[in-house]
Scaffold this active site. Structure first.
Site, mmCIF file in Angstrom:
data_model
loop_
_atom_site.group_PDB
_atom_site.id
_atom_site.type_symbol
_atom_site.label_atom_id
_atom_site.label_comp_id
_atom_site.label_asym_id
_atom_site.label_seq_id
_atom_site.Cartn_x
_atom_site.Cartn_y
_atom_site.Cartn_z
ATOM 1 N N CYS A 2 0.864 -1.174 0.000
ATOM 2 C CA CYS A 2 0.000 0.000 0.000
ATOM 3 C C CYS A 2 0.901 1.224 0.000
ATOM 4 O O CYS A 2 1.558 1.516 0.996
ATOM 5 C CB CYS A 2 -0.913 0.016 1.223
ATOM 6 N N GLU A 104 -3.532 0.970 -6.699
ATOM 7 C CA GLU A 104 -2.539 -0.030 -7.053
ATOM 8 C C GLU A 104 -2.393 -0.008 -8.564
ATOM 9 O O GLU A 104 -3.320 0.374 -9.289
ATOM 10 C CB GLU A 104 -2.973 -1.412 -6.554
#
Length: 218
Positions: A2, A104
């Site tokens: 992340c 992402e």
């Protein structure tokens, strides 16, 4: 992993769920939060005190780690409880990092295509985190990650550890230090609730703020 997320919901929307009844101020929405900045976190100082919101530096480096020691932004769930770098914080200094979703990049696409990943119902999510005192006396944190689950697997092999609603209170419980007990009472969000869509490559430029257009489908 992340490495970028968004937090744009009004604070009361996620604060009340963890027992925070009073919220002072209302920071501007952030649609592109990068590492190496101050981020909102929820923690407890003691078992007698309610949770409160704080600003932590997104970058974990204990004050005893001098010089060029690493400053990771993530800690893997597989090793966070046993690693010498993290285990003390996992026991005593856990926090929640609220978000509306994270970004992402799909490496299979050329060029790499960013996706926004969030709950299908667009409700806020809570990343499991740990924090530590830094050399300058401020607090720094890392987001715990786990193997990707559900549709998040389409994009990356890792994802932040998102806790379900029943796990928020025990995760913040400073008196709960036994690893096996934590494993039994803390659970991640049902993977069926996770969705994603491609977004503009404008998100590739970390701004710390951005605007709503960053999460619009590309």
């Amino acid at each position: 992993m992340c490495g970028r997320f968004a937090l744009y919901s009004a604070y009361p929307k996620f604060a009340t769920k963890v027992g925070i009844s009073t919220v002072e101020g209302e920071p501007a929405p952030r649609y592109n939060v990068p590492p190496g900045t101050w981020i909102t976190a929820i923690r407890r100082m003691s078992g007698d005190e309610p949770p409160h919101m704080d600003e932590l530096w997104w970058g974990y480096k204990p004050k005893w780690a001098k010089g060029k020691a690493s400053q990771p932004i993530n800690a893997r769930v597989e090793t966070v409880a046993t690693s010498g770098y993290f285990k003390s914080s996992f026991q005593k200094h856990r926090c929640l990092i609220p978000a509306d979703g994270w970004y992402e990049w799909d490496k299979a696409a050329s060029p790499k295509q960013p996706h926004f990943i969030c709950r299908e119902d667009r409700e806020p999510i809570y990343f499991a985190g740990i924090y530590t005192e830094r050399e300058d006396g401020s607090l720094g944190c890392a987001i715990i990650t786990e193997p990707a689950r559900g549709s998040a697997q389409d994009i990356h092999d890792r994802m932040p550890l998102i806790l379900d609603d029943e796990s928020l209170e025990p995760w913040l419980d400073v008196d709960l230090t036994d690893r096996e007990t934590l494993r039994n009472v803390v659970h991640h969000l049902n993977a069926k609730l996770i969705t994603h869509w491609p977004v503009s490559t404008k998100v590739n430029r970390p701004s710390g703020a951005g605007d709503e257009s960053l999460i619009n489908p590309a």
